[in-house]
Design a protein around this motif. Sequence first.
Motif, mmCIF file in Angstrom:
data_model
loop_
_atom_site.group_PDB
_atom_site.id
_atom_site.type_symbol
_atom_site.label_atom_id
_atom_site.label_comp_id
_atom_site.label_asym_id
_atom_site.label_seq_id
_atom_site.Cartn_x
_atom_site.Cartn_y
_atom_site.Cartn_z
ATOM 1 N N CYS A 394 0.845 -1.193 0.000
ATOM 2 C CA CYS A 394 0.000 0.000 0.000
ATOM 3 C C CYS A 394 0.878 1.240 0.000
ATOM 4 C CB CYS A 394 -0.900 0.020 1.233
ATOM 5 S SG CYS A 394 -2.267 -1.135 1.170
ATOM 6 N N ARG A 447 -2.588 11.314 2.382
ATOM 7 C CA ARG A 447 -3.251 10.330 1.522
ATOM 8 C C ARG A 447 -2.876 8.926 2.002
ATOM 9 N NH1 ARG A 447 -3.038 11.271 -4.723
ATOM 10 N NH2 ARG A 447 -4.685 12.736 -4.091
ATOM 11 N N GLN A 449 -3.692 4.602 1.454
ATOM 12 C CA GLN A 449 -4.335 3.441 0.816
ATOM 13 C C GLN A 449 -4.652 2.427 1.903
ATOM 14 O OE1 GLN A 449 -1.587 2.150 -2.349
ATOM 15 N NE2 GLN A 449 -3.272 2.360 -3.778
ATOM 16 N N TYR A 457 -8.877 -1.465 -2.717
ATOM 17 C CA TYR A 457 -8.291 -0.506 -1.791
ATOM 18 C C TYR A 457 -9.174 0.730 -1.698
ATOM 19 C CZ TYR A 457 -4.015 -3.241 -2.532
ATOM 20 O OH TYR A 457 -3.100 -4.267 -2.628
ATOM 21 N N VAL A 459 -8.875 4.687 -1.103
ATOM 22 C CA VAL A 459 -7.883 5.761 -1.137
ATOM 23 C C VAL A 459 -8.491 6.961 -0.414
ATOM 24 C CG1 VAL A 459 -6.455 7.253 -2.564
ATOM 25 C CG2 VAL A 459 -6.970 4.911 -3.322
ATOM 26 N N THR A 461 -8.063 10.697 1.011
ATOM 27 C CA THR A 461 -7.259 11.907 0.802
ATOM 28 C C THR A 461 -7.797 13.058 1.647
ATOM 29 O OG1 THR A 461 -6.833 11.241 -1.493
ATOM 30 C CG2 THR A 461 -6.368 13.526 -0.912
#
Length: 513
Positions: A394, A447, A449, A457, A459, A461
């Motif tokens: 990741c 950020r 993962q 996954y 993500v 942010t």
Amino acid sequence: MKTLTTQSIIEFSDLETDEFAGDYADFTQKLKLCGRKINRKPYENSSASTSKGSSEAFTKELNEINPKPIEILAEEKNEGNMVYRNIFELIFDAEYKTIKQGFKEKVYTTETLGEKLNGNSPLFIAIMLCSTEEVDWKRYKIIELLLKKESSLLRKNDEGWSLLEVAASIGNVYVVTILYRYIRAAKLRLWKENQELIAEHLSDIPDFYLDIKWDFTSSFIPFLSHFTPSDTYKIWKMGSSIRLDFSFLGYNDGDAIVSDTSLLMRERYLIRDQYTKAEFAVLDRNHKNVIDPLQIPKEEELEEIVNEVMDLKSVQGEIAIDGVSWKPSKTFFGKLKEKLIHDRLAQKYKLHFNMQINTKNITNSLITKKYTEYANSPIAMPEKDVSMKKRLKCGLWVSKDYPLELAEVMTVIKSLAEHNNNFKKLEEYLNHKTIKEILSSHGFPVRIQIPMGYTVYAVVTFNTFKMLNPGVNEYIETFSIPKDYQALSRKEAFNFTRKGKNVILALSLIHIS
């Protein structure tokens, strides 16, 4: 023999008699002959109201576990010297009077309730002895007695199952109903204590606005983002108050449920709208509804909740992560990989770890009614469906110039984790030992993962961030409930956004499991 229903259960909530009844129909007939009241409306004697927009409804439930204890026995007299055996033996033999007297004489204590037989505490054993084929009020009274004495209704047995999951696997509607009500009250009390503690920490953190974007990606499933909706969580933190705006509510029969929603957690002394006691509220902005998620369920809603719990299939899905290693990500020429993420320079790190997904299903938990037979039997552990262990990687982007410390943002994330599964997942991931090790010395995770499975996954942010210095007017504008919003119950309000199962549970701030 008549089948127990939620309605018939509630009808017994203020009855007293000197006799036990093995048959529901005979029992009600005897009560009628004695002139007993058997058809009172549920909650008609409860002082807890569910007034418009008010969280006052649960106050009494916090101080006294609701509902009123079901008194089917008259008060027993001390019958002299009792033989106090192992509490498990008494539970198997349905010796309610002896167990009750044992607690009174302090022969049995809360420590006794922590003992285990084949991995199950006394309360678990009492539940596992209640079949749906018979109505044995002595066993139900034992369960209620243990519920009142138990210090932790949220504990699980050695197989990892909760009290509600075990009761639902047997299918006894009475046991599921009374368990739900006691556990809800216990979780509500714990939630309130946690919120008070979090509020103290929030007041020490600078006020801010932050939005967090969630996307889903996969290296294996093409066009995943078209099937899994992204969402942007908008957070306002002012004083000890938090507002969260979001739209993705979950799935129903495979379809994504999307509705513009706000969660308000407000300081009462700053409330200036008509809902002066609604410190916690959910707003359905599409249909202009306001819901009190802490309200005590009424009869119809309670029956739906119990039916949903009975229908839910209990599956444990455990994601085990070990062998974690990390290192800075570098270019082909050996330079550290850096990237601007919303105007903040961030350095990328690679995380490698082993992940294994273990799942198991619960089957009917009913056990034999013979103590010696059960005590000497081998423990039957459910089979696990163990997926293979896979090495995953990741990405983690860290910035050194973020205006807040991670610990400060984690206070807000923790306050929202109880009400939103995505924030709960984020909290768990950021609290992982290795992740904390990286962030403690390298900066803020702008950020992240997060593995949701072997190929999917999330993500996450951290986008727009700005410090706030709100005055009273700005606070009121952010946290007030508009005048044209209509106060509805959870059940009424959620009918606007979806149909099908899990209607009630999804709108409750207090997750019951």
